[in-house]
Design an enzyme around this catalytic site. Structure first.
Site, PDB file in Angstrom:
ATOM      1  N   CYS A   1       0.750  -1.158  -0.038  1.00 25.43           N
ATOM      2  CA  CYS A   1      -0.107  -0.013  -0.070  1.00 25.43           C
ATOM      3  C   CYS A   1       0.814   1.107   0.286  1.00 25.43           C
ATOM      4  CB  CYS A   1      -1.285  -0.054   1.051  1.00 25.43           C
ATOM      5  SG  CYS A   1      -2.173   1.265   0.701  1.00 25.43           S
TER       6      CYS A   1
ATOM      7  N   HIS B   1      -3.656  -4.912  -0.508  1.00 28.37           N
ATOM      8  CA  HIS B   1      -3.256  -5.496   0.809  1.00 28.37           C
ATOM      9  C   HIS B   1      -3.419  -6.846   0.719  1.00 28.37           C
ATOM     10  CE1 HIS B   1      -3.021  -1.892   3.498  1.00 28.37           C
ATOM     11  NE2 HIS B   1      -3.987  -1.285   2.649  1.00 28.37           N
TER      12      HIS B   1
ATOM     13  N   GLU C   1      -2.536  -8.797   2.797  1.00 24.10           N
ATOM     14  CA  GLU C   1      -2.712  -9.716   4.215  1.00 24.10           C
ATOM     15  C   GLU C   1      -4.291  -9.504   4.392  1.00 24.10           C
ATOM     16  OE1 GLU C   1      -2.404  -5.088   5.068  1.00 24.10           O
ATOM     17  OE2 GLU C   1      -1.394  -6.683   3.827  1.00 24.10           O
TER      18      GLU C   1
END
Length: 210
Positions: free
Chosen positions: A81, A191, A193
């Site tokens: 990001c 992202h 994650e």
């Protein structure tokens, strides 16, 4: 087992990144310690919020130096990001220009789309030969949340022996850089994650690159 440092410079979903890396088999330390960051097998640079604030935090812990020293030794770095955005030369937010790390030429600027921020799931267009997206379905979706991005790739192929692999995405009618693979330096605007199984596969691919 790969040892990864998540760089703690006051910006980013540190614990989310830590847990996601642990789930795919890494040993993870969240720290700004210079030696730990240099010695780790991989360094993950997170980032959320304003470009200028992220750069201020990064400079506070000499993060640009850490990134540069790792890359000089061919040591893997992954930016996520705003952690990707600060790798470019500059960012412009609300008319304020902030110098970035300068690993790639280019400007982070506000997206030109009917709806900003770009928030939610989106597909990407990965290039042939990608290792970051290896094994992933071309229709795999990743989670984005950002108002700014790199809308023009400025590093000409003639300037480098082996040009980076650039992945693109589209929001509205606006194309922007979604990921870059450049030797030991990889980065994503989205992202991983927060991107479920697709994000986990991508992080596994990164670990396999060590």
């Amino acid at each position: 087992m790969a040892r990864v440092v998540v760089l703690d410079y006051g910006s980013g979903n540190l614990r989310s990144a830590e847990r996601a890396l642990q789930r795919v088999g890494a040993t993870v330390e969240v720290t700004a310690d210079h030696r730990a960051a240099l010695d780790a097998d991989g360094l993950l640079v997170p980032g959320v919020g304003a470009y200028a604030a992220c750069m201020a935090g990064l400079n506070e812990v000499k993060g640009g130096r850490i990134i540069g020293e790792r890359l000089a030794g061919g040591r893997p770095v992954l930016g996520i990001c705003v952690g990707m955005q600060i790798l470019f030369e500059r960012g412009i937010e609300h008319g304020v220009l902030t110098e970035g790390c300068g690993e790639w030429p280019g400007t982070v600027e506000r997206l030109e789309a009917p709806i900003v921020p770009h928030m939610g799931w989106n597909t990407v267009r990965a290039p042939e030969g990608t290792k970051l997206f290896a094994g992933l379905d071309p229709d795999a979706r990743f989670y984005f949340v950002h108002s700014y991005g790199v809308r023009k790739w400025e590093l000409e192929a003639s300037e480098v022996i082996r040009p980076p692999l650039v992945t693109w995405a589209t929001h509205g009618d606006d194309d922007f850089v979604a990921a870059v693979e450049n030797g030991p330096l990889w980065a994503t605007q989205f992202h991983p994650e927060k991107s479920g199984d697709a994000g986990a596969q991508l992080l596994e691919n990164w670990l396999k690159s060590f």
